[in-house]
Design an enzyme around this catalytic site. Structure first.
Site, PDB file in Angstrom:
ATOM      1  N   TYR A  60      14.501   2.213   4.782  1.00  0.00           N
ATOM      2  CA  TYR A  60      14.968   3.073   3.696  1.00  0.00           C
ATOM      3  C   TYR A  60      16.473   2.959   3.466  1.00  0.00           C
ATOM      4  CZ  TYR A  60      10.303   4.588   3.022  1.00  0.00           C
ATOM      5  OH  TYR A  60       8.971   4.558   2.727  1.00  0.00           O
ATOM      6  N   ASN A  98       7.983   5.766  -8.608  1.00  0.00           N
ATOM      7  CA  ASN A  98       9.190   5.169  -8.026  1.00  0.00           C
ATOM      8  C   ASN A  98      10.020   6.209  -7.303  1.00  0.00           C
ATOM      9  OD1 ASN A  98       8.347   2.836  -9.107  1.00  0.00           O
ATOM     10  ND2 ASN A  98       9.874   2.720 -10.730  1.00  0.00           N
ATOM     11  N   HIS A 111       6.030  10.377  -5.562  1.00  0.00           N
ATOM     12  CA  HIS A 111       6.116   9.775  -4.221  1.00  0.00           C
ATOM     13  C   HIS A 111       7.454  10.042  -3.536  1.00  0.00           C
ATOM     14  CE1 HIS A 111       2.680   6.738  -5.252  1.00  0.00           C
ATOM     15  NE2 HIS A 111       2.241   7.919  -4.928  1.00  0.00           N
ATOM     16  N   GLY A 135       3.877  -0.924 -15.334  1.00  0.00           N
ATOM     17  CA  GLY A 135       4.342  -1.583 -14.113  1.00  0.00           C
ATOM     18  C   GLY A 135       3.788  -1.041 -12.817  1.00  0.00           C
ATOM     19  N   THR A 136       2.482  -0.847 -12.771  1.00  0.00           N
ATOM     20  CA  THR A 136       1.879  -0.418 -11.506  1.00  0.00           C
ATOM     21  C   THR A 136       0.575  -1.179 -11.296  1.00  0.00           C
ATOM     22  OG1 THR A 136       0.946   1.469 -10.314  1.00  0.00           O
ATOM     23  CG2 THR A 136       1.033   1.658 -12.711  1.00  0.00           C
ATOM     24  N   SER A 137       0.316  -1.545 -10.035  1.00  0.00           N
ATOM     25  CA  SER A 137      -0.790  -2.456  -9.756  1.00  0.00           C
ATOM     26  C   SER A 137      -2.162  -1.781  -9.824  1.00  0.00           C
ATOM     27  CB  SER A 137      -0.585  -3.069  -8.368  1.00  0.00           C
ATOM     28  OG  SER A 137      -0.364  -2.034  -7.431  1.00  0.00           O
TER      29      SER A 137
HETATM   30  P1  NAD Z   1       3.291  -2.536  -6.905  1.00  0.00           P
HETATM   31  O1  NAD Z   1       4.389  -3.240  -6.195  1.00  0.00           O
HETATM   32  O2  NAD Z   1       1.983  -2.407  -6.246  1.00  0.00           O
HETATM   33  O3  NAD Z   1       3.031  -3.219  -8.327  1.00  0.00           O
HETATM   34  C1  NAD Z   1       4.053  -3.488  -9.215  1.00  0.00           C
HETATM   35  C2  NAD Z   1       3.460  -3.841 -10.550  1.00  0.00           C
HETATM   36  O4  NAD Z   1       4.545  -4.043 -11.456  1.00  0.00           O
HETATM   37  C3  NAD Z   1       2.637  -5.130 -10.549  1.00  0.00           C
HETATM   38  O5  NAD Z   1       1.381  -4.863 -11.134  1.00  0.00           O
HETATM   39  C4  NAD Z   1       3.445  -6.088 -11.435  1.00  0.00           C
HETATM   40  O6  NAD Z   1       2.620  -6.874 -12.266  1.00  0.00           O
HETATM   41  C5  NAD Z   1       4.232  -5.137 -12.293  1.00  0.00           C
HETATM   42  N1  NAD Z   1       5.489  -5.688 -12.814  1.00  0.00           N
HETATM   43  C6  NAD Z   1       6.314  -6.601 -12.244  1.00  0.00           C
HETATM   44  N2  NAD Z   1       7.369  -6.843 -13.061  1.00  0.00           N
HETATM   45  C7  NAD Z   1       7.211  -6.048 -14.155  1.00  0.00           C
HETATM   46  C8  NAD Z   1       7.975  -5.826 -15.351  1.00  0.00           C
HETATM   47  N3  NAD Z   1       9.116  -6.476 -15.574  1.00  0.00           N
HETATM   48  N4  NAD Z   1       7.488  -4.951 -16.263  1.00  0.00           N
HETATM   49  C9  NAD Z   1       6.327  -4.284 -16.054  1.00  0.00           C
HETATM   50  N5  NAD Z   1       5.572  -4.450 -14.941  1.00  0.00           N
HETATM   51  C10 NAD Z   1       6.016  -5.316 -14.011  1.00  0.00           C
HETATM   52  O7  NAD Z   1       3.869  -1.125  -7.264  1.00  0.00           O
HETATM   53  P2  NAD Z   1       3.159   0.256  -7.519  1.00  0.00           P
HETATM   54  O8  NAD Z   1       1.855   0.071  -8.196  1.00  0.00           O
HETATM   55  O9  NAD Z   1       4.188   1.106  -8.138  1.00  0.00           O
HETATM   56  O10 NAD Z   1       2.759   0.819  -6.059  1.00  0.00           O
HETATM   57  C11 NAD Z   1       3.423   0.597  -4.869  1.00  0.00           C
HETATM   58  C12 NAD Z   1       4.077   1.839  -4.259  1.00  0.00           C
HETATM   59  O11 NAD Z   1       5.393   1.456  -3.795  1.00  0.00           O
HETATM   60  C13 NAD Z   1       4.382   2.942  -5.207  1.00  0.00           C
HETATM   61  O12 NAD Z   1       4.420   4.156  -4.541  1.00  0.00           O
HETATM   62  C14 NAD Z   1       5.779   2.582  -5.693  1.00  0.00           C
HETATM   63  O13 NAD Z   1       6.481   3.609  -6.256  1.00  0.00           O
HETATM   64  C15 NAD Z   1       6.433   2.134  -4.438  1.00  0.00           C
HETATM   65  N6  NAD Z   1       7.601   1.261  -4.755  1.00  0.00           N
HETATM   66  C16 NAD Z   1       8.663   1.830  -5.415  1.00  0.00           C
HETATM   67  C17 NAD Z   1       9.756   1.047  -5.772  1.00  0.00           C
HETATM   68  C18 NAD Z   1      10.913   1.728  -6.498  1.00  0.00           C
HETATM   69  O14 NAD Z   1      11.086   2.941  -6.375  1.00  0.00           O
HETATM   70  N7  NAD Z   1      11.707   0.977  -7.275  1.00  0.00           N
HETATM   71  C19 NAD Z   1       9.775  -0.312  -5.458  1.00  0.00           C
HETATM   72  C20 NAD Z   1       8.677  -0.859  -4.759  1.00  0.00           C
HETATM   73  C21 NAD Z   1       7.577  -0.057  -4.439  1.00  0.00           C
END
Ligand code: NAD
Ligand code: ZN
Length: 230
Positions: free
Chosen positions: A48, A84, A101, A169-171
Site C-alpha cells: 500500500y 478504485n 472498496h 473499466g472493470t473486469s
Molecule cells: P481489474 O484490474 O480486474 O480490471 C480492469 C479492467 O479495466 C479490465 O477489464 C480492463 O480491460 C479495463 N481497462 C484497462 N484499461 C482501460 C481503459 N483505458 N479504459 C477503460 N477500461 C480499461 O480491475 P477491477 O475490475 O476494478 O477489480 C479489481 C479490484 O482492484 C477492484 O477492487 C479495484 O478497485 C482494485 N484496483 C484499484 C486500482 C485503483 O484504485 N486505481 C488499481 C488496481 C486495482
C-alpha cells in the site's frame, strides 16, 4: 455510474489484471486480504505504500474529468460508485461518490472502532507501522478480499432509482460490484422505469452479456463524448 481500475489506467496506475495480477511475485489477493495482514503486515504496508506513492504522482485523466463535468451538469441525478481506492475522481472534481472498496489515503485501527483518518505516509518497515491508542496496529482503510464493501445500502438505493447505469473499466470478476448490472436489470417488471446499461472498456468484462450497450474502447476516448448525451 460504476468505475473500476480501468478508469485510472490512462493516468498510469496499473490494473490488477493488466499486471498479470502479480506484485513482486505475490498474487495481489495474497497481499490484499485479512490473512496476509495476520501473516505479514510489513508486506501488506509495503504494497500500500507503493500504491500511495504511485497515486500521489498520478494525475486525473479525461475520463475522470468527464465524470466530474457530468456531475456538474446533472447534480443530484448523478451518483458515482467507484471500486478504485485512488483519489483521482475527487481530484478531478467529483463529489457525489462512494468508495466501496475504501480509500488509499486513509488508515484505521485494525482492531477497535476509532474513526479512519487521512494518512499519506509510507510505512516501509514493521517498526514504522504506527499503533492505535488501543495498542493495535494501524492498517490501510481498504476493503480486502473477503471483507464487506462499504456503502452498500446507499449503492442499492441509487441502483433502484437510476435510469442509466454506466460501468467503466472493470473486469466484472469482483463481487458484489459485478452484480450491480444484474440488480439494475432485475428491476424490469417492478413498475420502475427500465434501465439502460452501458459498458466502456477495451476488453469484454466477464458479465458483458448483461449490458444493453458496449463501447469497446478506452475510457478517455469514449467518456468525454458519451456524457454530452446525458
Ligand atoms: P481489474 O484490474 O480486474 O480490471 C480492469 C479492467 O479495466 C479490465 O477489464 C480492463 O480491460 C479495463 N481497462 C484497462 N484499461 C482501460 C481503459 N483505458 N479504459 C477503460 N477500461 C480499461 O480491475 P477491477 O475490475 O476494478 O477489480 C479489481 C479490484 O482492484 C477492484 O477492487 C479495484 O478497485 C482494485 N484496483 C484499484 C486500482 C485503483 O484504485 N486505481 C488499481 C488496481 C486495482
Ligand atoms: Zn484501536
Amino acid at each position: 455510474m460504476l468505475t473500476g481500475a480501468g478508469v485510472s489506467a490512462e493516468s498510469g496506475l496499473p490494473t490488477f489484471r493488466g499486471a498479470d495480477g502479480l506484485w513482486h511475485g505475490h498474487r495481489v489477493e495474497d497481499v490484499a486480504s485479512p490473512e496476509a495482514w495476520e501473516r505479514d503486515p510489513e508486506l501488506v504496508w509495503n504494497f500500500y505504500s507503493m500504491r500511495r506513492e504511485m497515486a500521489r504522482k498520478a494525475q486525473p485523466n479525461a475520463a475522470h474529468r468527464a465524470l466530474a463535468e457530468a456531475e456538474q451538469a446533472l447534480g443530484e441525478r448523478f451518483f458515482l460508485c467507484t471500486q478504485n481506492v485512488d483519489d483521482l475522481h475527487e481530484r478531478a472534481g467529483s463529489r457525489r461518490l462512494a468508495h466501496m472498496h475504501g480509500e488509499l489515503f486513509r488508515s484505521r485501527c485494525s482492531v477497535c472502532e476509532r474513526k479512519p483518518f487521512g494518512d499519506e505516509k509510507l510505512y516501509p518497515t514493521l517498526a514504522s507501522i504506527p499503533l492505535c491508542a488501543c495498542g493495535a496496529r494501524i492498517r490501510p482503510h481498504i476493503v480486502w478480499f473477503g471483507e464487506l464493501p462499504f456503502h452498500l445500502q446507499l449503492i442499492m438505493d441509487e441502483l433502484n432509482r437510476c435510469t442509466v447505469l454506466l460501468v467503466v473499466g472493470t473486469s466484472g470478476l469482483v463481487y458484489p460490484a459485478a452484480h450491480f448490472v444484474h440488480w439494475a436489470n432485475s428491476r424490469h417488471g417492478t413498475g420502475l422505469p427500465p434501465v439502460r446499461t452501458y459498458y466502456v472498456g477495451p476488453d469484454e468484462p466477464a458479465n458483458v452479456a448483461a449490458f444493453t450497450h458496449v463501447f469497446g474502447e478506452k475510457a478517455g476516448k469514449i467518456l468525454p463524448g458519451l456524457l454530452q448525451l446525458a
